[in-house]
Design an enzyme around this catalytic site. Structure first.
Site, mmCIF file in Angstrom:
data_model
loop_
_atom_site.group_PDB
_atom_site.id
_atom_site.type_symbol
_atom_site.label_atom_id
_atom_site.label_comp_id
_atom_site.label_asym_id
_atom_site.label_seq_id
_atom_site.Cartn_x
_atom_site.Cartn_y
_atom_site.Cartn_z
ATOM 1 C CD GLU A 59 -2.857 -1.334 2.338
ATOM 2 O OE1 GLU A 59 -2.885 -0.416 3.188
ATOM 3 O OE2 GLU A 59 -3.574 -2.353 2.432
ATOM 4 C CG ASP A 76 -13.017 -8.646 1.634
ATOM 5 O OD1 ASP A 76 -12.841 -7.746 0.782
ATOM 6 O OD2 ASP A 76 -12.686 -8.514 2.822
HETATM 7 O O1 G3I Z 1 -4.066 -6.770 18.759
HETATM 8 C C1 G3I Z 1 -5.104 -5.991 19.340
HETATM 9 C C2 G3I Z 1 -5.603 -6.653 20.571
HETATM 10 O O2 G3I Z 1 -4.561 -6.706 21.518
HETATM 11 C C3 G3I Z 1 -6.807 -5.865 21.100
HETATM 12 O O3 G3I Z 1 -7.352 -6.536 22.191
HETATM 13 C C4 G3I Z 1 -7.865 -5.716 20.024
HETATM 14 C C5 G3I Z 1 -9.048 -4.878 20.474
HETATM 15 O O4 G3I Z 1 -9.649 -4.240 19.392
HETATM 16 O O5 G3I Z 1 -7.303 -5.096 18.919
HETATM 17 C C6 G3I Z 1 -6.245 -5.877 18.368
HETATM 18 O O6 G3I Z 1 -5.727 -5.306 17.205
HETATM 19 C C7 G3I Z 1 -6.573 -5.311 16.074
HETATM 20 C C8 G3I Z 1 -6.004 -6.248 15.040
HETATM 21 O O7 G3I Z 1 -6.748 -6.151 13.838
HETATM 22 C C9 G3I Z 1 -6.000 -7.693 15.485
HETATM 23 O O8 G3I Z 1 -7.312 -8.125 15.717
HETATM 24 C C10 G3I Z 1 -6.640 -3.904 15.547
HETATM 25 O O9 G3I Z 1 -7.323 -3.075 16.462
HETATM 26 C C11 G3I Z 1 -7.326 -3.869 14.211
HETATM 27 O O10 G3I Z 1 -7.179 -2.565 13.658
HETATM 28 C C12 G3I Z 1 -6.683 -4.867 13.278
HETATM 29 O O11 G3I Z 1 -7.382 -4.830 12.033
HETATM 30 C C13 G3I Z 1 -6.705 -5.420 10.950
HETATM 31 C C14 G3I Z 1 -6.407 -4.369 9.893
HETATM 32 O O12 G3I Z 1 -5.803 -4.986 8.776
HETATM 33 C C15 G3I Z 1 -5.498 -3.286 10.424
HETATM 34 O O13 G3I Z 1 -5.064 -2.428 9.428
HETATM 35 C C16 G3I Z 1 -7.599 -6.488 10.364
HETATM 36 O O14 G3I Z 1 -7.741 -7.555 11.303
HETATM 37 C C17 G3I Z 1 -6.994 -7.035 9.067
HETATM 38 O O15 G3I Z 1 -7.929 -7.872 8.422
HETATM 39 C C18 G3I Z 1 -6.672 -5.887 8.131
HETATM 40 O O16 G3I Z 1 -6.076 -6.410 6.981
HETATM 41 C C19 G3I Z 1 -5.695 -5.462 5.979
HETATM 42 C C20 G3I Z 1 -4.427 -5.992 5.342
HETATM 43 O O17 G3I Z 1 -3.441 -6.237 6.317
HETATM 44 C C21 G3I Z 1 -3.913 -5.032 4.276
HETATM 45 N N1 G3I Z 1 -4.944 -4.709 3.319
HETATM 46 C C22 G3I Z 1 -6.218 -4.259 3.865
HETATM 47 C C23 G3I Z 1 -6.742 -5.262 4.886
HETATM 48 C C24 G3I Z 1 -8.109 -4.853 5.398
HETATM 49 O O18 G3I Z 1 -8.047 -3.654 6.115
#
Ligand code: G3I
Length: 306
Positions: free
Chosen positions: A127, A238
């Site tokens: 990205e 997706d």
């Molecule tokens: O790790 C913490 C955890 O300790 C905490 O308890 C919890 C509470 O909300 O949050 C956890 O972190 C989250 C993490 O996912 C793991 O679940 C983050 O807040 C959350 O922002 C994060 O979201 C991820 C996102 O990327 C972040 O940018 C999504 O799961 C993941 O599917 C998404 O994937 C991205 C790709 O990497 C790149 N392309 C886009 C795609 C979709 O956004």
């Protein structure tokens, strides 16, 4: 064939899913993962915040959990993502240019060596371009401190760290060949190939919804990238929606990949709808009870060529 993975294998391709380490204890999740998929991408566990929360101090537990699960069952693994502006721990953005360069290279080298020979493809840079009509580089800390050369440097470092991994540039909203962002990525890849910068593949994330539907020229976009001499992978598929409309969109997306020999695999960004990063919505192939949705059957039929 009667599973996604077997049907894709018959077409010479993998069919993968993004996997979360903290779901590997859930029996329904693991049953479907093991039955249907031949490749996994750790959804968050190989990102910088998870693997190097403070400088030089690495933690691989959750990533290893996924790697071990996959290897134990003969699944291949996509590495995601080495250099990305998001999910970046705070210490990185405080570094000077000199320190950031060495931290970036050390991060790439340490992760790739950890799983050397075990990761079929790595998202080396993720990205790096802006949305919209500018075609500009995203104004990330890497861009600000290191300038345009940081992407090339990351790929050269990656090649040296694990010569057996395919090195990918991965992005979203680059599925329409006519979009400015797609042109910008295309021009970068063409330039890299011309100058011998090591790059092996382009990942089209392919997060589709009503605002950004599967473009009518998706297959041409894939073919245009492939013609540069790189593989193409659909890396985070997706599609928002439901029922037959969603199923048709999935079918079209899969057929676009199948029509291009260098489109070597497809990964969906999660297994059941309720674990999707899209908090509300039903963008995946399995519903909240792990039932196969119409979209699942459309993908399976497409892979089977029926
Ligand atoms: O790790 C913490 C955890 O300790 C905490 O308890 C919890 C509470 O909300 O949050 C956890 O972190 C989250 C993490 O996912 C793991 O679940 C983050 O807040 C959350 O922002 C994060 O979201 C991820 C996102 O990327 C972040 O940018 C999504 O799961 C993941 O599917 C998404 O994937 C991205 C790709 O990497 C790149 N392309 C886009 C795609 C979709 O956004």
């Amino acid at each position: 064939a009667d599973t996604l993975g077997a049907a894709a294998a018959a077409r010479g391709r993998y069919f993968g899913a993004a996997v979360a380490a903290n779901r590997l204890g859930e029996s329904q999740y693991v049953t479907v993962l093991n039955r249907e998929f031949t490749s996994v991408t750790p959804e968050n566990e190989m990102k910088w915040d998870a693997t190097e929360p403070s400088r030089g101090s690495f933690s691989f537990g959750n990533a290893d959990r996924i790697v071990n699960h996959a290897r134990g069952r003969g699944m291949s693994i996509r590495g995601h993502a080495l250099v990305w502006h998001s999910q970046l721990p705070g210490w990185v953005s405080g570094l000077s240019a000199t320190d950031l360069r060495s931290a970036m290279n050390n991060h790439i080298t340490t992760l790739m060596r950890r799983w050397q020979g075990q990761i079929h493809s790595w998202d080396v840079v993720n990205e790096a371009f802006e949305d919209g009509s500018s075609g500009a580089r995203r104004n990330s800390v890497f861009q600000q401190r290191l300038g345009n050369g940081y992407i090339e440097e990351a790929f050269r470092t990656a090649r040296a760290a694990d010569p057996s991994a395919k090195l990918c540039y991965n992005d979203y909203n680059i599925e329409d060949a006519n979009a400015a962002k797609t042109r910008a990525v295309y021009n970068m890849v063409r330039d890299f190939k011309q100058r011998g910068v090591p790059i092996d593949c382009v990942g089209l994330q392919s997060h589709f919804n009503a605002q950004s539907p599967v473009p009518a020229n998706f297959q041409q976009t894939i073919a245009q990238f492939a013609a540069l001499g790189v593989d193409v992978q659909i890396t985070e598929l997706d599609i928002e929606g439901s029922g037959q409309t969603q199923a048709t969109n999935y079918r079209n997306a899969v057929n676009a990949c199948l029509a291009v020999s260098r489109c070597t695999g497809i990964t969906v960004w999660g297994i059941p709808d309720h674990y999707s990063w899209r908090a509300s919505g039903t963008p995946l192939l399995f519903d909240g009870s792990y039932n196969k949705k119409p979209a699942y059957y459309a993908v399976l039929e497409a892979l089977n060529g029926s």
